[in-house]
Design a protein around this motif. Structure first.
Motif, PDB file in Angstrom:
ATOM      1  N   THR A  31      53.569 -12.020  10.989  1.00  0.00           N
ATOM      2  CA  THR A  31      53.387 -12.148   9.384  1.00  0.00           C
ATOM      3  C   THR A  31      54.198 -12.348   8.778  1.00  0.00           C
ATOM      4  O   THR A  31      54.524 -12.482   7.669  1.00  0.00           O
ATOM      5  CB  THR A  31      51.891 -11.389   9.356  1.00  0.00           C
ATOM      6  OG1 THR A  31      50.808 -11.586   9.929  1.00  0.00           O
ATOM      7  CG2 THR A  31      51.668 -11.434   8.377  1.00  0.00           C
ATOM      8  N   ASP A  54      44.800 -16.428  10.758  1.00  0.00           N
ATOM      9  CA  ASP A  54      44.161 -14.780  11.188  1.00  0.00           C
ATOM     10  C   ASP A  54      43.476 -14.233  10.720  1.00  0.00           C
ATOM     11  O   ASP A  54      43.015 -14.481   9.590  1.00  0.00           O
ATOM     12  CB  ASP A  54      45.253 -13.733  11.544  1.00  0.00           C
ATOM     13  CG  ASP A  54      45.436 -12.454  12.078  1.00  0.00           C
ATOM     14  OD1 ASP A  54      44.651 -12.762  12.783  1.00  0.00           O
ATOM     15  OD2 ASP A  54      46.358 -11.871  12.285  1.00  0.00           O
ATOM     16  N   ASP A  58      46.198 -11.016   7.568  1.00  0.00           N
ATOM     17  CA  ASP A  58      47.465  -9.303   7.144  1.00  0.00           C
ATOM     18  C   ASP A  58      48.432 -10.340   6.325  1.00  0.00           C
ATOM     19  O   ASP A  58      48.586  -9.664   5.470  1.00  0.00           O
ATOM     20  CB  ASP A  58      47.761  -9.074   8.390  1.00  0.00           C
ATOM     21  CG  ASP A  58      47.515  -8.356   9.110  1.00  0.00           C
ATOM     22  OD1 ASP A  58      46.629  -8.019   8.878  1.00  0.00           O
ATOM     23  OD2 ASP A  58      48.026  -8.096  10.802  1.00  0.00           O
ATOM     24  N   ASP A 166      50.284 -19.138  10.123  1.00  0.00           N
ATOM     25  CA  ASP A 166      50.321 -17.137  10.842  1.00  0.00           C
ATOM     26  C   ASP A 166      49.226 -17.417  12.052  1.00  0.00           C
ATOM     27  O   ASP A 166      47.824 -18.015  11.878  1.00  0.00           O
ATOM     28  CB  ASP A 166      50.287 -16.488   9.874  1.00  0.00           C
ATOM     29  CG  ASP A 166      50.378 -15.568   9.726  1.00  0.00           C
ATOM     30  OD1 ASP A 166      50.962 -14.646  11.471  1.00  0.00           O
ATOM     31  OD2 ASP A 166      49.919 -14.209   9.728  1.00  0.00           O
TER      32      ASP A 166
HETATM   33 MG    MG Z   1      50.264 -10.856  11.952  1.00  0.00          MG
END
Ligand code: MG
Ligand code: ATP
Length: 303
Positions: A31, A54, A58, A166
């Motif tokens: 991330t 994700d 995050d 990500d």
């Molecule tokens: Mg991550």
């Protein structure tokens, strides 16, 4: 690590250079690398879209668009909406055929740079519903869903210079969907023993995707993260060198407190300013951005 026939190069998955930041091992810097590579490309004049695949969200949180900080009233995150709980269509709706939301398009959930002060590139945020992906995305077409959504976005006229994705820390359907959509993978790994087994497993997964989808996936870079100047780190950096150097460039990022502080304040490293100098971190991500530009032949910035 096993030898790989992969060559150095990039794969033209869609008309827009697309890169997934992956490693199923947790906490390696995926991330961090996505947020700051996107910011570096944006600072060099590129139009960038970052996608948070994700369920932990995050990246969305790290850019300030998750829950605020109850313990710190002055935290910039408190000024921004919490995109993780919006009732509007979300990324899971885009990826699955959800009757409730009737085919939400990716373009409907893009948050544009000019909407929030701290956002230096467009973002597709994650959402609390992304935790349900494993239940909903259980057929072969689900693995192609992000690729299809990106092709639709491009057909609608979006012409980003780069799209960065990500990935979650697993080899789930979400990660497969990201790898298939991007066909270019940037790895983030720590220079420690457990990384080798994780990268071997990742290798097997990439080969299995390549075989089942009849596509090629390129490794375009490796971030050796939280690198320490000690024997242990050097030993595993050498191992990375043996496995990757012929294939893709390796970038070393030491443990840097500014990386964590920027994150805690909902910023990327180019926006974050504190008493310390952030130039080391910025230079590293600018180098990654320049490498991506060269790899994808995108050195000309649109005017
Ligand atoms: Mg991550
Ligand atoms: N070089 C660094 N120096 C200091 N802190 C770092 C560095 N790289 C990452 N971090 C911090 O370590 C934590 C984990 O990093 P990050 O979230 O980027 O890893 P990840 O691989 O995305 O994790 P996950 O597998 O959970 O998705 C974050 O709090 C991040 O701010």
């Amino acid at each position: 690590m096993s030898d790989s026939p992969r060559g150095w190069g990039v794969t033209p998955s869609t008309d827009i250079p697309t890169v997934a930041f992956g490693n199923q091992k947790g906490g390696t810097g995926k991330t961090t690398a996505t947020i700051n590579s996107a910011a570096a490309l944006a600072s060099r004049g590129h139009d960038v879209l970052a996608i948070d695949m994700d369920p932990q969200a995050d990246m969305t949180k790290g850019l300030g668009l998750g829950p605020g900080d109850d313990n710190d009233a002055s935290n910039p995150k408190n000024d921004l909406p919490n995109e993780l709980v919006t009732d509007d269509g979300n990324l899971l709706d885009v990826l699955v055929d959800n009757p409730r939301t009737h085919d939400t398009a990716l373009s409907e959930i893009v948050i544009h740079t000019d909407e929030y002060e701290h956002l230096n590139y467009d973002l597709v945020p994650s959402h609390k519903d992304m935790g349900l992906a494993r239940d909903w995305m259980d057929d072969a077409s689900a693995r192609l869903s992000l690729k299809v959504a990106l092709e639709e976005l491009i057909d609608e006229g979006y012409d980003y210079d780069f799209i960065l994705i990500d990935c979650p820390p697993d080899l789930s359907v979400l990660t497969d969907a990201a790898f298939i959509a991007a066909q270019n993978v940037f790895l983030a790994a720590q220079t420690q023993a457990t990384s080798r087994d994780a990268l071997d497993d990742l290798w097997d997964q990439l080969e299995s995707i390549e075989n089942s989808q009849q596509i090629e996936i390129a490794i375009i870079g490796l971030l050796a993260n939280m690198y320490r100047d000690d024997g242990q780190s050097k030993k595993f950096l050498n191992a990375f060198d043996e496995s990757f150097a012929s294939m893709a460039p390796i970038f070393k990022l030491p443990m840097r407190v500014a990386i964590q502080r920027a994150w805690d304040n909902g910023c990327d490293i180019f926006e974050w300013e504190d008493a310390n100098d952030q130039q080391v971190e910025r230079d590293l991500f600018l180098e990654i951005a320049e490498t991506m530009e060269r790899a994808f032949d995108k050195t000309q910035v649109k005017v």
